[in-house]
Every structure is written in structure tokens, then in C-alpha cells.
Enzyme design. Structure first.
Site, PDB file in Angstrom:
ATOM      1  N   HIS A  57       0.896  -1.101   0.188  1.00 48.98           N
ATOM      2  CA  HIS A  57       0.004  -0.090   0.061  1.00 48.98           C
ATOM      3  C   HIS A  57       0.932   1.358  -0.067  1.00 48.98           C
ATOM      4  O   HIS A  57       2.019   1.242   0.355  1.00 48.98           O
ATOM      5  CB  HIS A  57      -0.857  -0.133   1.337  1.00 48.98           C
ATOM      6  N   ASN A 117       1.373   3.813   1.713  1.00 48.18           N
ATOM      7  CA  ASN A 117       1.775   4.389   2.942  1.00 48.18           C
ATOM      8  C   ASN A 117       2.792   3.336   3.781  1.00 48.18           C
ATOM      9  O   ASN A 117       3.505   3.559   4.503  1.00 48.18           O
ATOM     10  CB  ASN A 117       0.614   4.285   4.086  1.00 48.18           C
ATOM     11  N   LYS A 118       3.092   2.158   3.158  1.00 55.21           N
ATOM     12  CA  LYS A 118       4.066   1.252   3.705  1.00 55.21           C
ATOM     13  C   LYS A 118       5.471   1.428   3.188  1.00 55.21           C
ATOM     14  O   LYS A 118       5.815   2.374   2.437  1.00 55.21           O
ATOM     15  CB  LYS A 118       3.652  -0.111   3.026  1.00 55.21           C
ATOM     16  N   ASN A 119       6.441   0.808   3.752  1.00 55.97           N
ATOM     17  CA  ASN A 119       8.022   1.289   3.730  1.00 55.97           C
ATOM     18  C   ASN A 119       8.536   1.176   2.025  1.00 55.97           C
ATOM     19  O   ASN A 119       9.159   1.561   1.663  1.00 55.97           O
ATOM     20  CB  ASN A 119       8.655   0.478   4.779  1.00 55.97           C
TER      21      ASN A 119
END
Ligand SMILES: *Cc1c(COP(=O)(O)O)cnc(C)c1O
Length: 374
Positions: free
Chosen positions: A179, A181-183
Site C-alpha cells: 500500500h 503508506n508502507k515502507n
């Protein structure tokens, strides 16, 4: 001053150009870039088989299906997670059994897992909240003793380690999310690390309508699969991101070290566990001293926004959502998760931030809390 969001992906020109090339290639859905991305992920996870999906939710649901979890079964998990972790259990017809978190790690309290095991328990879904890994040694010792499957919800712990071993390179089934927002991101997407090549055919069927193609051009379907395949567009973004995820995580660590150095401890906020060995620092979350200030969390978030700083909330405890209350969960069931759910705020943290941004956030938090002291 520029608005500082709580997170923002870092995309380089080469990746953007690579996406343009995919768009020009005429092959947009799952094709050569998905294969290349899966091979690169497999290498990243020490050679284990990896299949990509169009979300980290799909990966979890397919993992549950691979484990044969269904109606009548129970799955042990944490109430302190993104609601996807529990929703997938409901999707396959099973029941989520929550276990309260450890207030220091904010992850499932491994000491409480065995008490929650019943003859119906089929699997455990640990979540590495904010990228801090759950104790894998103790977790797998419990799973083995009770013959339970483990589906690691590592949506937030891409690039994190457990005692020098990369999360995803060992264990039963490990699920990641890409997603935005993930790293690392593919826009939307995810991958499932399998433990055995023999799981690949079913994973692929569950990913795409249950279809198996035959050499004569025909096909057969023996299971109702979903529509969970990743696009080549997304895979190309992922290839660019995977090359940089370790560097992104190193930068996150530097920024978090600066948070710990700058954050005024006298404000009464509870800081996260200061872990610089295993965590990938997916998020930096502090608990607000709500009983010592005259404002609520909403007002704090608004005051930060007035100062041009974005703040998130990850997460309200899952068991208090209407859906889960309707299943019998209630206030008081999981006090540690409830407290975190009430008090937690996610402060800005992403690789493109400067150390000065960290200082600006710390100053704003101090300003707001000191002005609101009882
Ligand atoms: C993001 C996330 C998911 C779901 O991933 P999606 O790609 O958004 O479907 C599941 N569990 C946790 C803990 C997450 O953070």
C-alpha cells in the site's frame, strides 16, 4: 511553511520512466514485470517462493485459505492492527480470537497466547505493529507445540529483521502489503512468501478465479478463486522500490534516532520501544498524556494541522468497532489495546524528511501539550 504529511512515498525518475515504458508496452495486467518482481522478491527473501497480489488484504485471505481455515475455526490475533487483519478471518468464515497486546511493544502479548488456544484454533496471525517484529522464537515454539499454522501479517515490517534474519526469509506464511503508506509501495499490492513450492499452484488458483490452463488451450476451475492479481504497472513500481527499501529503512532509523534525541520526555507522552536492531520503523507513534491535558486527541491533531503537520491514528482497537461489538466484544476486554487505541498518534516519518522536520514536529508537540496542561 510546507505542509508535512505523516507519510509520503519516495518515487525516483527511473521508476516513473519504467512505468511509462510498461504503459507503452501494451501489456498492463499481470505479465513479464510481475514475474520479474516475484523473482526479485524471492531473492530478497532468501530464495523462498513468493507470489504477488493486488493487496496485502488479499494475501492474508489467500494465506488463510491455503491453511484450510474456514467456518468453525478460530484464529488468534491482535486487536491493535489495521482492521484488515480481522476482516480476512471473517471473510473465510472463521472467528477472530483477540489477545491483548504488551503495552511496551504494542504487539500481541505472546505470554497470553496459550490461554486463548482452544480445540478450534487453527492459526495465529501476529502483526508487527509499526514494523517492530513479534518475538518469532517464542511465537513459533507455541505454534509448534499446539500444531497451529502461523500467517505473519508483516504488512508493516518489510525489511525488518528478527535477530539478524530478515522477516519473510523464515517461518510459515508471511504476508506483506505494498500500500502507498508502507515502507515500499506498488500503489496498491502485496506479496505472500510461501514455505514450499508445492503451495504455488493453489496460491495461483486462489489469486485468479481458480483457473488452471491446459496445453490444448482450454481450462479448468476446481476452486472459486478471487481476482487478486497484481498489474505489471504496479510490479514495475515495486521493482524500483525494492532496490531502495533497505536505504529507505536506514533513513527512517536515522530520523527516529533524532526523534528520540529531540522529544521532550517531560511532556508525559509514552514513546515507542527504542529498538534499533530489528524494527524497520514503519511508523513513529506516541501515546498522548490525555489525563494530564485539557484537550482531546482530535484537538491535538487539529492544532498540529494548524501548524502544517499531518498526524495519523493507527489504530483504534479493532474489537470496539460496531461489527466486532455485535459479535460480543466489549470495552474492558483488552485494556492495553484500548488505551493505545485512545491515546496513540502517528507523527510524520518518511525517508524524504529532513532532520529539521523532526525538530519542527517535536517543537509543535511541546508547544501544544504545554499550552494544554491541566
Ligand atoms: C496495510 C495493512 C494490511 C492490509 O494491506 P492492504 O495492502 O492495504 O490490503 C493488513 N495488515 C496490516 C497490519 C496493515 O498495516
Amino acid at each position: 511553511m510546507d505542509y508535512l504529511p505523516f507519510t509520503r512515498p519516495t518515487l525516483d525518475e527511473a521508476t516513473i520512466q519504467g512505468v511509462v515504458e510498461v504503459l507503452q508496452s501494451g501489456w498492463l495486467s499481470s505479465g513479464p514485470k510481475v514475474k520479474e518482481f516475484e523473482a526479485a522478491l524471492s531473492e530478497y527473501f532468501g530464495g523462498r517462493p513468493v507470489r504477488t497480489f493486488n493487496s496485502g488484504t488479499a494475501t492474508l485471505e489467500v494465506a488463510l485459505q491455503l491453511c484450510g481455515v474456514g467456518p468453525g475455526d478460530e484464529v488468534i490475533t491482535t486487536p491493535m492492527s489495521w482492521v484488515a487483519t480481522a476482516n480476512v478471518v471473517l471473510h473465510v468464515g472463521a472467528r477472530p480470537v483477540f489477545v491483548d497486546v504488551n503495552p511496551v511493544t504494542r504487539n500481541i502479548d505472546v505470554d497470553r497466547i496459550e490461554a486463548a488456544i482452544t480445540p478450534r484454533t487453527k492459526a495465529i496471525i501476529p502483526v508487527d505493529l509499526a514494523g517492530l517484529p513479534v518475538d518469532r522464537d517464542r511465537l513459533y515454539a507455541i505454534a509448534e507445540k499446539h500444531h497451529l499454522r502461523v500467517i505473519e501479517d508483516a504488512a508493516q515490517s518489510m525489511g525488518a529483521t528478527w535477530q539478524d534474519r530478515r522477516i519473510g526469509s523464515f517461518g510459515d506464511l508471511i504476508s506483506f502489503s505494498f500500500h502507498a503508506n508502507k515502507n515500499m509501495t506498488t500503489g496498491e499490492g502485496g506479496c505472500l512468501v510461501l514455505s514450499d513450492e508445492a503451495q504455488i499452484p493453489l496460491a495461483e488458483k486462489l489469486r485468479l478465479q481458480g483457473v488452471v490452463r491446459s496445453p490444448d488451450g482450454g481450462m479448468d476451475v476446481d476452486v472459486a478463486g478471487g481476482k487478486y492479481n497484481l498489474t505489471d504497472i504496479a510490479a514495475r513500481i515495486g521493482l524500483g522500490q525494492l532496490k531502495r527499501v533497505d536505504a529507505f529503512n536506514a533513513r527512517r532509523r536515522e530520523l527516529v534516532k533524532h526523534y528520540f534525541a529531540c522529544f521532550d520526555r517531560s511532556l508525559g507522552c509514552e514513546l515507542p520501544l527504542e529498538d534499533f536492531s530489528d524494527s524497520n520503523w514503519h511508523m513513529f507513534q506516541v501515546l498522548l498524556p490525555l489525563d494530564r491535558i485539557r484537550i482531546g486527541r482530535g484537538e491535538f491533531i487539529e492544532a498540529m494541522k494548524q501548524r502544517g503537520i499531518g498526524v495519523g491514528v493507527h489504530y483504534p482497537s479493532i474489537h470496539l468497532f460496531t461489527l466486532f461489538r455485535s459479535m460480543g466484544f466489549k470495552e474492558g476486554d483488552f485494556p492495553h489495546a484500548e488505551k493505545i487505541g485512545r491515546e496513540t498518534v502517528t507523527l510524520p516519518l518518511f525517508p524524504a524528511m529532513e532532520l529539521a522536520d523532526v525538530e519542527r514536529v517535536c517543537a509543535a508537540v511541546k508547544d501544544i501539550i504545554e499550552a494544554a496542561r491541566k
